[in-house]
Design a protein around this motif. Structure first.
Motif, PDB file in Angstrom:
ATOM      1  N   SER A 163      -5.730  17.699 -14.424  1.00  0.00           N
ATOM      2  CA  SER A 163      -5.704  17.219 -15.802  1.00  0.00           C
ATOM      3  C   SER A 163      -7.096  17.256 -16.427  1.00  0.00           C
ATOM      4  CB  SER A 163      -5.144  15.796 -15.845  1.00  0.00           C
ATOM      5  OG  SER A 163      -5.086  15.306 -17.165  1.00  0.00           O
ATOM      6  N   ARG A 164      -8.109  16.845 -15.666  1.00  0.00           N
ATOM      7  CA  ARG A 164      -9.461  16.847 -16.215  1.00  0.00           C
ATOM      8  C   ARG A 164      -9.943  18.275 -16.453  1.00  0.00           C
ATOM      9  NH1 ARG A 164     -11.152  12.612 -18.640  1.00  0.00           N
ATOM     10  NH2 ARG A 164     -13.254  12.424 -17.779  1.00  0.00           N
ATOM     11  N   ARG A 165      -9.548  19.207 -15.570  1.00  0.00           N
ATOM     12  CA  ARG A 165      -9.929  20.594 -15.770  1.00  0.00           C
ATOM     13  C   ARG A 165      -9.314  21.137 -17.059  1.00  0.00           C
ATOM     14  NH1 ARG A 165      -8.271  25.437 -11.672  1.00  0.00           N
ATOM     15  NH2 ARG A 165      -6.255  24.461 -12.029  1.00  0.00           N
ATOM     16  N   VAL A 166      -8.040  20.814 -17.301  1.00  0.00           N
ATOM     17  CA  VAL A 166      -7.382  21.258 -18.529  1.00  0.00           C
ATOM     18  C   VAL A 166      -8.077  20.664 -19.746  1.00  0.00           C
ATOM     19  CG1 VAL A 166      -5.262  21.086 -19.879  1.00  0.00           C
ATOM     20  CG2 VAL A 166      -5.139  21.659 -17.454  1.00  0.00           C
ATOM     21  N   ASP A 206       3.111  22.239 -14.383  1.00  0.00           N
ATOM     22  CA  ASP A 206       3.386  20.817 -14.183  1.00  0.00           C
ATOM     23  C   ASP A 206       3.912  20.233 -15.494  1.00  0.00           C
ATOM     24  OD1 ASP A 206       2.581  17.847 -14.328  1.00  0.00           O
ATOM     25  OD2 ASP A 206       2.322  18.305 -12.209  1.00  0.00           O
ATOM     26  N   THR A 207       5.107  19.676 -15.457  1.00  0.00           N
ATOM     27  CA  THR A 207       5.735  19.143 -16.674  1.00  0.00           C
ATOM     28  C   THR A 207       4.889  18.051 -17.311  1.00  0.00           C
ATOM     29  OG1 THR A 207       7.905  19.652 -15.740  1.00  0.00           O
ATOM     30  CG2 THR A 207       7.843  18.108 -17.577  1.00  0.00           C
ATOM     31  N   GLY A 208       4.287  17.194 -16.498  1.00  0.00           N
ATOM     32  CA  GLY A 208       3.466  16.121 -17.042  1.00  0.00           C
ATOM     33  C   GLY A 208       2.243  16.638 -17.774  1.00  0.00           C
ATOM     34  N   LEU A 209       1.618  17.693 -17.249  1.00  0.00           N
ATOM     35  CA  LEU A 209       0.452  18.259 -17.913  1.00  0.00           C
ATOM     36  C   LEU A 209       0.840  18.970 -19.204  1.00  0.00           C
ATOM     37  CD1 LEU A 209      -1.633  19.607 -14.900  1.00  0.00           C
ATOM     38  CD2 LEU A 209      -2.016  17.539 -16.245  1.00  0.00           C
ATOM     39  N   VAL A 210       2.021  19.575 -19.234  1.00  0.00           N
ATOM     40  CA  VAL A 210       2.503  20.174 -20.485  1.00  0.00           C
ATOM     41  C   VAL A 210       2.672  19.095 -21.541  1.00  0.00           C
ATOM     42  CG1 VAL A 210       4.412  21.379 -21.590  1.00  0.00           C
ATOM     43  CG2 VAL A 210       3.613  22.129 -19.354  1.00  0.00           C
ATOM     44  N   ASP A 232       7.866  30.701 -16.636  1.00  0.00           N
ATOM     45  CA  ASP A 232       9.323  30.823 -16.743  1.00  0.00           C
ATOM     46  C   ASP A 232       9.960  29.819 -15.800  1.00  0.00           C
ATOM     47  OD1 ASP A 232       9.590  32.776 -18.722  1.00  0.00           O
ATOM     48  OD2 ASP A 232       9.169  34.375 -17.297  1.00  0.00           O
ATOM     49  N   GLU A 233       9.796  28.546 -16.148  1.00  0.00           N
ATOM     50  CA  GLU A 233      10.368  27.430 -15.395  1.00  0.00           C
ATOM     51  C   GLU A 233      10.965  26.462 -16.406  1.00  0.00           C
ATOM     52  OE1 GLU A 233       7.558  25.741 -12.682  1.00  0.00           O
ATOM     53  OE2 GLU A 233       6.877  27.707 -11.965  1.00  0.00           O
ATOM     54  N   ALA A 234      12.174  25.994 -16.123  1.00  0.00           N
ATOM     55  CA  ALA A 234      12.951  25.283 -17.135  1.00  0.00           C
ATOM     56  C   ALA A 234      12.282  23.986 -17.605  1.00  0.00           C
ATOM     57  CB  ALA A 234      14.349  24.998 -16.596  1.00  0.00           C
ATOM     58  N   GLU A 235      11.844  23.141 -16.699  1.00  0.00           N
ATOM     59  CA  GLU A 235      11.363  21.816 -17.101  1.00  0.00           C
ATOM     60  C   GLU A 235      10.059  21.884 -17.908  1.00  0.00           C
ATOM     61  OE1 GLU A 235      13.214  19.167 -17.069  1.00  0.00           O
ATOM     62  OE2 GLU A 235      14.705  20.533 -16.262  1.00  0.00           O
ATOM     63  N   PRO A 236       9.052  22.666 -17.498  1.00  0.00           N
ATOM     64  CA  PRO A 236       7.872  22.778 -18.372  1.00  0.00           C
ATOM     65  C   PRO A 236       8.201  23.335 -19.750  1.00  0.00           C
ATOM     66  CG  PRO A 236       7.352  23.565 -16.170  1.00  0.00           C
ATOM     67  CD  PRO A 236       8.834  23.342 -16.203  1.00  0.00           C
ATOM     68  N   LEU A 237       9.140  24.272 -19.823  1.00  0.00           N
ATOM     69  CA  LEU A 237       9.525  24.823 -21.118  1.00  0.00           C
ATOM     70  C   LEU A 237      10.177  23.756 -21.992  1.00  0.00           C
ATOM     71  CD1 LEU A 237      10.916  28.283 -19.974  1.00  0.00           C
ATOM     72  CD2 LEU A 237       8.924  27.909 -21.448  1.00  0.00           C
ATOM     73  N   ARG A 238      11.014  22.917 -21.400  1.00  0.00           N
ATOM     74  CA  ARG A 238      11.647  21.849 -22.193  1.00  0.00           C
ATOM     75  C   ARG A 238      10.612  20.823 -22.646  1.00  0.00           C
ATOM     76  NH1 ARG A 238      16.329  22.349 -18.325  1.00  0.00           N
ATOM     77  NH2 ARG A 238      17.809  23.627 -19.482  1.00  0.00           N
ATOM     78  N   ALA A 239       9.623  20.553 -21.803  1.00  0.00           N
ATOM     79  CA  ALA A 239       8.558  19.634 -22.218  1.00  0.00           C
ATOM     80  C   ALA A 239       7.773  20.221 -23.391  1.00  0.00           C
ATOM     81  CB  ALA A 239       7.626  19.354 -21.035  1.00  0.00           C
ATOM     82  N   ALA A 240       7.512  21.517 -23.342  1.00  0.00           N
ATOM     83  CA  ALA A 240       6.809  22.165 -24.458  1.00  0.00           C
ATOM     84  C   ALA A 240       7.660  22.163 -25.724  1.00  0.00           C
ATOM     85  CB  ALA A 240       6.444  23.595 -24.069  1.00  0.00           C
ATOM     86  N   ALA A 241       8.970  22.338 -25.566  1.00  0.00           N
ATOM     87  CA  ALA A 241       9.869  22.289 -26.728  1.00  0.00           C
ATOM     88  C   ALA A 241       9.817  20.920 -27.392  1.00  0.00           C
ATOM     89  CB  ALA A 241      11.295  22.626 -26.299  1.00  0.00           C
ATOM     90  N   ALA A 242       9.756  19.865 -26.581  1.00  0.00           N
ATOM     91  CA  ALA A 242       9.657  18.513 -27.146  1.00  0.00           C
ATOM     92  C   ALA A 242       8.365  18.343 -27.922  1.00  0.00           C
ATOM     93  CB  ALA A 242       9.749  17.479 -26.017  1.00  0.00           C
TER      94      ALA A 242
END
Length: 552
Positions: A163-166, A206-210, A232-242
């Motif tokens: 997270s800190r790197r991002v 990582d969904t949390g980092l998204v 191309d992973e479902a949960e990170p994509l849904r987090a980005a959609a939110a």
């Protein structure tokens, strides 16, 4: 004489040489120990000076005392730096002890190479130094990027490091793109930019980092470049959609569609692996099956797809002991048994093998499997042995499924017997009236068929169902499979402002729709029978109101 003297003095000389060698070795070891102790004392003294210079002994006295309890100087240095960074906050770069802190972190990393905490602390210090430098001049981020890369590689599961790197990459990005990298159009600058993008791409798995950083990524990099970093992973994509829903519903809808397609591809790939392991006779087959149902719950699939997948898994799943209450195969068996056609499609060995591998199986479930796989005499024996027990919902469910199976094979007598066992005084529901109507038709009982039709029509006119649909967006339906394969549920959704709506049946999700004004959904009913619940929910925008539904 000389030979005699040599024979006498030779061993003594060798012994003396060994003695001198041992003495030299002892002196070397003693010197080495003294050197290590001296180095430890020197490093401890540097830590003590850092604590004094940074003022931690006064501002954080209790934590400063705990530094002396660390068993090694480099760990003591890490403890001191962690406290100092937490104490200084964003003003760290202006502290007098900044340089000594950087040297302390670098020395700790040299002492214990590859230790992720040391690399993280070095990166943290270099990054905060760069903040001050970026305000007035161009800073070189290679120092903290390399250290954070090392920390993230050594401890990939530590969310703080990633997270800190991002955060650091995104904070520095405007400087890079506006000046630092463009002015230095060199291979080194391009490589640094590529490393930064790789760091973001890796973090966004990582969904949390998204959820935490994707909005900032869009601000700093731009919408399309940020979206291109998503995996191309479902949960990170849904987090980005939110995240995107607050900015662009079109982009959010695009990400949701991509997530749905990715999820289907993930299921397909995982099932291909199970098939491959089965053909190879791999010992990892059972674990792969368990992993599959944990990662891809069957209840999120539509009816026919769910039943088919449960059936295939039961055939492929090898024998292994388990308990009905906790084993994933119990849910697969229940799924298959809820549909007579699916149960008939499962080879008997697959269904029976799964059941025989489990302990504490309820007797009604055993009877259900026997009935579904053709051993109707065994099923009836178990059912009759339970006649002295009080009637239960579990046995009522078995009797109803047994009647449906009997009707599907044309056994009117067995269907009648099963329905006659249903407890009196209960309120018949959709599935029971469908079964009773089927029995009446096969028996030539026109009055019974008319009565069943009347009750089925009453179920559709339930005011409570209509009210629930208007207030919650959930519509409970009794679907008659004999009314024609071409029928569809027609639903109109209305929204004064654009909205994204998800919809589906029961616990499955069929898809999403961008609603602007009035939008009509046509949902085929083919392949569905009995009680099902259609639902929709506004994910963003709205509010969305439903019109009264119709079946056409």
């Amino acid at each position: 004489m000389a030979a005699a003297l040599e024979s006498i003095s030779g061993p003594a000389t060798a012994s003396a040489r060994r003695g001198r060698s041992l003495a030299a070795l002892s002196l070397f070891l003693a010197a080495s120990v003294l050197f290590v102790l001296e180095q430890d004392l020197f490093r401890r003294a540097r830590v003590d000076r850092f604590v004094a210079e940074s003022g931690l002994a006064h501002r954080r006295p209790l934590e400063a005392l705990s530094i002396d309890l660390e068993p090694e100087p480099d760990l003591a240095a890490a403890a001191a730096l962690s406290i100092a960074l937490d104490d200084a906050g964003s003003s760290f770069a202006s502290e007098k002890w900044e340089a000594s802190g950087r040297e302390l972190a670098a020395d700790a990393l040299r002492t214990r190479p590859g230790w992720p905490l040391h690399a993280h602390l070095l990166a943290e210090i270099a990054w905060r130094e760069g903040r001050a430098a970026r305000a007035g001049s161009k800073s070189d981020p290679k120092r903290w990027m390399a250290a954070w890369d090392e920390a993230a590689r050594a401890a990939p599961n530590v969310l703080l490091f990633r997270s800190r790197r991002v955060e650091a990459i995104l904070e520095a990005w405007p400087t890079w793109s506006s000046g630092f990298l463009n002015e230095k159009a060199s291979a080194g600058a391009g490589a640094l930019r590529a490393d930064a993008l790789d760091g973001l791409r890796s973090a966004f798995r990582d969904t949390g980092l998204v959820a935490a950083w994707f909005r900032t990524a869009v601000d700093r990099l731009g919408r399309e470049p940020a979206i291109a970093l998503l995996p191309d992973e479902a949960e990170p994509l849904r987090a980005a959609a939110a995240v995107m829903a607050g900015r662009s519903l079109e982009d959010a809808k695009r990400l949701l569609d991509r997530a749905d397609a990715t999820e289907r591809a993930e299921r397909t790939a995982a099932f291909r692996r199970i098939d491959s392991l089965s053909r190879e006779g791999s010992s990892g087959l059972a674990q792969a099956c368990r992993d599959y149902v944990a990662a891809h719950p069957l209840e999120t699939l539509e009816d026919r797809e769910r039943f088919g997948e449960a059936s295939r898994l039961l055939v492929l799943w090898p024998s292994e002991r388990g308990a009905w209450e906790t084993d994933a195969r119990a849910a697969l068996i229940r799924t298959v048994l809820t549909d007579g056609e699916a149960a008939a499609a499962v080879p008997s060995p697959g269904l029976r093998r799964a059941l025989s591998s489990l302990s504490n199986v309820p007797s009604q479930m055993t009877a259900d499997v026997l009935d579904a796989t053709g051993n109707r005499a065994g099923a009836e024996k178990l059912r009759n042995s339970a006649a002295v027990e009080p009637a239960s919902d579990q046995w009522a469910a078995f009797d109803l499924r047994s009647a449906r199976r009997a009707l599907s094979r044309g056994d009117v007598a067995a269907a009648r017997a099963a329905l006659s066992r249903l407890p009196a005084g209960r309120f018949p529901g959709c599935d029971e009236w469908l079964a009773r109507r089927g029995l009446a038709h096969r028996s030539g009982d026109e009055a019974g068929a008319a009565e069943a039709e009347r009750h089925l029509a009453d179920l559709d006119r339930d005011d409570a169902i209509t009210e629930r649909w208007r207030s919650t967006g959930r519509l409970r339906m009794c679907i008659d499979p004999s009314a024609g394969a071409g029928r569809a549920l027609v639903v109109s959704l209305v929204s004064a402002t654009p909205a994204i709506v998800a919809y589906g049946w029961d616990r499955s999700r069929s898809g999403s729709r961008l609603v602007t004004g009035e939008n009509v959904l046509n949902l085929p009913l083919a392949g569905r029978s009995g009680v099902h619940e259609f639902w929709f929910a506004a994910l963003a925008g709205g509010p969305v109101s439903p019109r009264d539904p119709s079946v056409r």
